[in-house]
Design a protein around this motif. Structure first.
Motif, PDB file in Angstrom:
ATOM      1  N   GLU A   1       0.823  -1.211   0.000  1.00 24.28           N
ATOM      2  CA  GLU A   1       0.000   0.000   0.000  1.00 24.28           C
ATOM      3  C   GLU A   1       0.861   1.266   0.000  1.00 24.28           C
ATOM      4  O   GLU A   1       0.408   2.332  -0.388  1.00 24.28           O
ATOM      5  N   ARG A   2       2.111   1.130   0.371  1.00 25.70           N
ATOM      6  CA  ARG A   2       3.028   2.272   0.375  1.00 25.70           C
ATOM      7  C   ARG A   2       3.530   2.595  -1.033  1.00 25.70           C
ATOM      8  O   ARG A   2       4.130   3.633  -1.245  1.00 25.70           O
ATOM      9  N   LEU A   3       3.293   1.681  -1.982  1.00 29.95           N
ATOM     10  CA  LEU A   3       3.805   1.858  -3.346  1.00 29.95           C
ATOM     11  C   LEU A   3       2.698   1.807  -4.394  1.00 29.95           C
ATOM     12  O   LEU A   3       2.973   1.593  -5.571  1.00 29.95           O
ATOM     13  N   THR A   4       1.473   2.010  -4.016  1.00 31.38           N
ATOM     14  CA  THR A   4       0.335   1.802  -4.914  1.00 31.38           C
ATOM     15  C   THR A   4       0.526   2.455  -6.276  1.00 31.38           C
ATOM     16  O   THR A   4       0.260   1.841  -7.303  1.00 31.38           O
ATOM     17  N   THR A   5       0.991   3.684  -6.317  1.00 30.88           N
ATOM     18  CA  THR A   5       1.120   4.388  -7.596  1.00 30.88           C
ATOM     19  C   THR A   5       2.254   3.840  -8.463  1.00 30.88           C
ATOM     20  O   THR A   5       2.307   4.141  -9.654  1.00 30.88           O
ATOM     21  N   LEU A   6       3.135   3.033  -7.901  1.00 27.90           N
ATOM     22  CA  LEU A   6       4.261   2.477  -8.652  1.00 27.90           C
ATOM     23  C   LEU A   6       4.004   1.070  -9.169  1.00 27.90           C
ATOM     24  O   LEU A   6       4.781   0.546  -9.960  1.00 27.90           O
ATOM     25  N   LEU A   7       2.926   0.442  -8.723  1.00 31.06           N
ATOM     26  CA  LEU A   7       2.655  -0.946  -9.084  1.00 31.06           C
ATOM     27  C   LEU A   7       2.103  -1.046 -10.505  1.00 31.06           C
ATOM     28  O   LEU A   7       1.328  -0.189 -10.936  1.00 31.06           O
ATOM     29  N   PRO A   8       2.480  -2.105 -11.214  1.00 36.62           N
ATOM     30  CA  PRO A   8       1.942  -2.270 -12.572  1.00 36.62           C
ATOM     31  C   PRO A   8       0.446  -2.603 -12.525  1.00 36.62           C
ATOM     32  O   PRO A   8      -0.048  -3.137 -11.526  1.00 36.62           O
ATOM     33  N   PRO A   9      -0.282  -2.314 -13.604  1.00 35.27           N
ATOM     34  CA  PRO A   9      -1.730  -2.564 -13.623  1.00 35.27           C
ATOM     35  C   PRO A   9      -2.098  -4.032 -13.420  1.00 35.27           C
ATOM     36  O   PRO A   9      -3.166  -4.320 -12.895  1.00 35.27           O
ATOM     37  N   GLU A  10      -1.226  -4.948 -13.806  1.00 29.10           N
ATOM     38  CA  GLU A  10      -1.516  -6.382 -13.707  1.00 29.10           C
ATOM     39  C   GLU A  10      -1.384  -6.938 -12.282  1.00 29.10           C
ATOM     40  O   GLU A  10      -1.524  -8.129 -12.070  1.00 29.10           O
ATOM     41  N   THR A  11      -1.109  -6.107 -11.326  1.00 26.26           N
ATOM     42  CA  THR A  11      -0.881  -6.548  -9.951  1.00 26.26           C
ATOM     43  C   THR A  11      -2.122  -7.207  -9.350  1.00 26.26           C
ATOM     44  O   THR A  11      -3.236  -6.703  -9.499  1.00 26.26           O
ATOM     45  N   LEU A  12      -1.908  -8.325  -8.666  1.00 25.27           N
ATOM     46  CA  LEU A  12      -2.955  -8.941  -7.854  1.00 25.27           C
ATOM     47  C   LEU A  12      -2.830  -8.344  -6.459  1.00 25.27           C
ATOM     48  O   LEU A  12      -1.778  -8.452  -5.821  1.00 25.27           O
ATOM     49  N   HIS A  13      -3.876  -7.694  -5.997  1.00 20.46           N
ATOM     50  CA  HIS A  13      -3.874  -7.041  -4.679  1.00 20.46           C
ATOM     51  C   HIS A  13      -4.522  -7.963  -3.656  1.00 20.46           C
ATOM     52  O   HIS A  13      -5.619  -8.475  -3.876  1.00 20.46           O
ATOM     53  N   ILE A  14      -3.829  -8.151  -2.534  1.00 19.01           N
ATOM     54  CA  ILE A  14      -4.337  -9.001  -1.465  1.00 19.01           C
ATOM     55  C   ILE A  14      -4.218  -8.243  -0.148  1.00 19.01           C
ATOM     56  O   ILE A  14      -3.136  -7.777   0.211  1.00 19.01           O
ATOM     57  N   THR A  15      -5.331  -8.122   0.555  1.00 16.05           N
ATOM     58  CA  THR A  15      -5.346  -7.470   1.860  1.00 16.05           C
ATOM     59  C   THR A  15      -5.722  -8.500   2.912  1.00 16.05           C
ATOM     60  O   THR A  15      -6.758  -9.166   2.796  1.00 16.05           O
ATOM     61  N   LEU A  16      -4.865  -8.631   3.922  1.00 17.18           N
ATOM     62  CA  LEU A  16      -5.092  -9.567   5.013  1.00 17.18           C
ATOM     63  C   LEU A  16      -5.510  -8.783   6.256  1.00 17.18           C
ATOM     64  O   LEU A  16      -4.854  -7.798   6.609  1.00 17.18           O
ATOM     65  N   THR A  17      -6.569  -9.241   6.896  1.00 20.62           N
ATOM     66  CA  THR A  17      -7.072  -8.590   8.104  1.00 20.62           C
ATOM     67  C   THR A  17      -7.213  -9.646   9.192  1.00 20.62           C
ATOM     68  O   THR A  17      -7.880 -10.671   8.978  1.00 20.62           O
ATOM     69  N   ALA A  18      -6.586  -9.398  10.328  1.00 23.24           N
ATOM     70  CA  ALA A  18      -6.633 -10.357  11.432  1.00 23.24           C
ATOM     71  C   ALA A  18      -8.008 -10.384  12.076  1.00 23.24           C
ATOM     72  O   ALA A  18      -8.707  -9.378  12.124  1.00 23.24           O
ATOM     73  N   ASP A  19      -8.366 -11.549  12.585  1.00 20.62           N
ATOM     74  CA  ASP A  19      -9.591 -11.720  13.354  1.00 20.62           C
ATOM     75  C   ASP A  19      -9.234 -11.437  14.809  1.00 20.62           C
ATOM     76  O   ASP A  19      -8.398 -12.140  15.385  1.00 20.62           O
ATOM     77  N   PRO A  20      -9.840 -10.436  15.432  1.00 15.31           N
ATOM     78  CA  PRO A  20      -9.463 -10.096  16.809  1.00 15.31           C
ATOM     79  C   PRO A  20      -9.772 -11.194  17.824  1.00 15.31           C
ATOM     80  O   PRO A  20      -9.193 -11.216  18.902  1.00 15.31           O
ATOM     81  N   ASP A  21     -10.661 -12.130  17.461  1.00 18.96           N
ATOM     82  CA  ASP A  21     -11.034 -13.199  18.380  1.00 18.96           C
ATOM     83  C   ASP A  21     -10.253 -14.490  18.188  1.00 18.96           C
ATOM     84  O   ASP A  21     -10.335 -15.395  19.008  1.00 18.96           O
ATOM     85  N   ASN A  22      -9.510 -14.588  17.079  1.00 19.79           N
ATOM     86  CA  ASN A  22      -8.754 -15.805  16.792  1.00 19.79           C
ATOM     87  C   ASN A  22      -7.446 -15.396  16.110  1.00 19.79           C
ATOM     88  O   ASN A  22      -7.459 -15.001  14.949  1.00 19.79           O
TER      89      ASN A  22
END
Length: 179
Positions: A132-153
């Motif tokens: 996310e710190r380099l969004t404007t530099l990434l090529p258009p073909e990039t697969l974006h994956i965001t991981l979010t922790a579960d606060p209960d597990n």
């Protein structure tokens, strides 16, 4: 290359093994030049997912986060593709500084040459933690994956994947069809 409509999916992973398995499945189908952008807070599984991607590429080396070295490159595995693993957490104090420092690391050259075969491999897959710190530099073909922790597990996470162009959309479509 033809542009496809944006595609996305969200997965709930309940164990660290699930996170590694997702990575392994991605690595098993990723192609030379594939860029995978990983986003998420500390401890959400970015390196665990990358370890799975390496396993899917058939790379047997121990994969660790390049937090201090910024870039680790792993020799081609059984699929014939190298892994270029970047961690931009320590780049610059601001987004602008991080992007300038990434450009100085040769980010454009990494992207441009990842799809090219060399004497040791058929190219490379590029995985970027804290992308996310380099969004404007990434090529258009990039697969974006965001991981979010579960606060209960602590082992569970929600994984949101999105693709905006052909190569990444094909990888995401394959993943959805086999999940």
């Amino acid at each position: 290359m033809a542009t496809l409509p944006t595609s996305s999916t969200t997965l709930l992973l309940t164990t660290l093994a699930d996170t590694q398995l997702l990575g392994k499945r991605l690595g098993a189908q990723a192609v030379a030049g594939q860029v995978i952008a990983l986003n998420g807070d500390l401890g959400t599984g970015k390196t665990t997912l990358t370890q799975g991607i390496a396993a899917g590429l058939g790379i047997r080396a121990r994969v660790t986060s390049p937090t201090f070295t910024l870039i680790n490159e792993y020799d081609a595995g059984t699929r014939g593709l190298r892994l270029i693993h970047m961690d931009t957490y320590r780049l610059g104090e601001s987004l602008e500084q991080a992007q300038a420092e990434a450009a100085n690391l040769g980010l454009d050259e990494i992207f441009a040459t990842a799809s090219l075969a060399d004497e040791t491999s058929g190219g490379a897959v590029v995985v970027i933690e804290w992308a996310e710190r380099l969004t404007t530099l990434l090529p258009p073909e990039t697969l974006h994956i965001t991981l979010t922790a579960d606060p209960d597990n602590p082992d569970a996470r929600t994984v949101a994947l999105s693709a905006h162009h052909a190569v990444s959309a094909a990888l995401l479509a394959w993943l959805e069809s086999t999940h």
